[in-house]
Motif scaffolding. Sequence first.
Motif, mmCIF file in Angstrom:
data_model
loop_
_atom_site.group_PDB
_atom_site.id
_atom_site.type_symbol
_atom_site.label_atom_id
_atom_site.label_comp_id
_atom_site.label_asym_id
_atom_site.label_seq_id
_atom_site.Cartn_x
_atom_site.Cartn_y
_atom_site.Cartn_z
ATOM 1 N N LEU A 174 0.847 -1.171 0.026
ATOM 2 C CA LEU A 174 0.034 0.108 0.026
ATOM 3 C C LEU A 174 1.080 1.167 -0.117
ATOM 4 C CD1 LEU A 174 -2.869 -0.850 2.715
ATOM 5 C CD2 LEU A 174 -2.619 -1.263 0.163
ATOM 6 N N GLY A 175 0.389 2.308 -0.963
ATOM 7 C CA GLY A 175 1.193 3.700 -1.002
ATOM 8 C C GLY A 175 0.488 4.341 0.037
ATOM 9 N N ALA A 176 1.121 4.901 1.393
ATOM 10 C CA ALA A 176 0.325 5.567 2.425
ATOM 11 C C ALA A 176 1.441 6.575 3.017
ATOM 12 C CB ALA A 176 0.074 4.532 3.519
ATOM 13 N N TYR A 177 0.690 7.624 3.411
ATOM 14 C CA TYR A 177 1.158 8.806 4.251
ATOM 15 C C TYR A 177 0.758 9.136 5.231
ATOM 16 C CZ TYR A 177 3.683 8.528 -0.415
ATOM 17 O OH TYR A 177 4.145 8.325 -1.531
ATOM 18 N N GLN A 178 -0.502 9.424 5.329
ATOM 19 C CA GLN A 178 -1.426 10.088 6.481
ATOM 20 C C GLN A 178 -1.682 8.744 7.383
ATOM 21 O OE1 GLN A 178 -1.792 13.195 6.816
ATOM 22 N NE2 GLN A 178 -0.572 13.074 4.750
ATOM 23 N N PRO A 179 -1.914 9.323 8.841
ATOM 24 C CA PRO A 179 -2.069 8.321 10.002
ATOM 25 C C PRO A 179 -2.984 7.334 9.766
ATOM 26 C CG PRO A 179 -1.688 10.593 11.030
ATOM 27 C CD PRO A 179 -1.773 10.797 9.328
ATOM 28 N N ARG A 180 -4.154 7.477 9.152
ATOM 29 C CA ARG A 180 -5.290 6.330 9.096
ATOM 30 C C ARG A 180 -4.608 5.515 8.060
ATOM 31 N NH1 ARG A 180 -11.870 7.297 7.718
ATOM 32 N NH2 ARG A 180 -12.164 5.136 7.641
ATOM 33 N N MET A 181 -4.050 6.059 6.985
ATOM 34 C CA MET A 181 -3.693 5.145 6.047
ATOM 35 C C MET A 181 -2.420 4.216 6.725
ATOM 36 S SD MET A 181 -4.736 4.413 2.902
ATOM 37 C CE MET A 181 -3.280 4.155 2.090
ATOM 38 N N LEU A 182 -1.608 4.785 7.405
ATOM 39 C CA LEU A 182 -0.563 4.232 7.868
ATOM 40 C C LEU A 182 -0.912 2.918 8.875
ATOM 41 C CD1 LEU A 182 1.779 6.943 8.911
ATOM 42 C CD2 LEU A 182 2.086 5.154 6.902
ATOM 43 N N ARG A 183 -1.960 3.281 9.545
ATOM 44 C CA ARG A 183 -2.850 2.242 10.416
ATOM 45 C C ARG A 183 -3.481 1.015 9.513
ATOM 46 N NH1 ARG A 183 -4.616 6.994 13.188
ATOM 47 N NH2 ARG A 183 -6.635 6.966 12.544
ATOM 48 N N LEU A 184 -3.989 1.449 8.579
ATOM 49 C CA LEU A 184 -4.469 0.568 7.502
ATOM 50 C C LEU A 184 -3.531 -0.388 7.082
ATOM 51 C CD1 LEU A 184 -7.024 -0.457 6.122
ATOM 52 C CD2 LEU A 184 -6.455 0.966 4.146
ATOM 53 N N THR A 185 -2.423 0.046 6.600
ATOM 54 C CA THR A 185 -1.138 -0.544 6.270
ATOM 55 C C THR A 185 -0.753 -1.707 7.198
ATOM 56 O OG1 THR A 185 -0.532 1.174 4.724
ATOM 57 C CG2 THR A 185 1.251 -0.488 5.310
ATOM 58 N N ALA A 186 -0.644 -1.155 8.294
ATOM 59 C CA ALA A 186 -0.054 -1.780 9.446
ATOM 60 C C ALA A 186 -1.024 -3.359 9.595
ATOM 61 C CB ALA A 186 0.015 -1.139 10.784
ATOM 62 N N ARG A 187 -2.318 -2.809 9.537
ATOM 63 C CA ARG A 187 -3.212 -4.033 9.884
ATOM 64 C C ARG A 187 -3.140 -5.050 8.621
ATOM 65 N NH1 ARG A 187 -6.660 0.296 11.221
ATOM 66 N NH2 ARG A 187 -7.962 0.184 9.542
#
Length: 302
Positions: A174-187
């Motif tokens: 996943l391409g991610a930068y903002q906190p919510r996207m980072l949390r999704l990436t982590a999950r």
Amino acid sequence: MTDYGHDLMFGIFTTPTVQPVRHAVDLAVLADRVGLDLVTFQDHPYQPSFHDTWTLLSYVAARTDRVHLSANVLNLPLRHPAVVARSAASLDLLSGGRFELGIGAGALWDGIAAMGGRRLSPGQAITALGEAVHLIRELWAVDKPGGVRLEGEHYRLDGAGRGPAPAHPVNVWLGAYQPRMLRLTARIADGWLPSLSYLPGGTADLAGMNEQIDASATAAGRNPAEVRRMLNVSGRFAPSGRAQFDGPPVQWAEELAGLTLKDGVSAFILAADDPATVEIFAAEVAPATRELVAAERNTVQR
């Protein structure tokens, strides 16, 4: 300092330009020949000066032998995830297990809307991405009973048949930068794929973003090392060093090795459209970086 211990990967991020018509293909064939691990293309279906990314990936798969292929990253709002799942599985099967799924929530909404896509808020786009990844993996899960049913906010399946299964466990990056996207990436993701040019603080931002991923992965019951840290980089090779990623190959190798050992980055994807640059990256930077990282890891293990 965080080194997640992954084997290193080196690849290219090539512009899928229509003219010259086979330029992107020729660079991919070169990357395959010189031993790089990965070839990626951006996906902007609303950009008429670019090849369609799925078509390009399929064509390149037929022209190469060993290199892995991915979008960087696939434009979800203009590609239905059920079709993506089947397309990805087919391409992975036909290529002998060389496809990986880089996918994003969407960003250039004017272009997306111009092509008939729905204009989503940031929160809606992230929810849609989470639903899409779940849907894709469910369609790949041929050993589960029954069809796939999903009643999501953005996607709905009503008993869709499972399969085909990919030839290998396809990674979802996943391409991610903002906190919510980072949390999704982590999950849910197998890898985090940002571009250095999009980080306001440059490589200094990686530590804080890694901490967010690590904390969210742990909270979700995952080992943070399950999320490979990747990075799109750009720069130039020069006889003497002037700045980060602006200098001789030995400087590049030292800088990349530092990012592995300090920030856990284990996949470096060079934005390059020049054959000579690709060859230098493969012949000089990649092996030197591997040697530096291996030497440091051996020292730590003793």
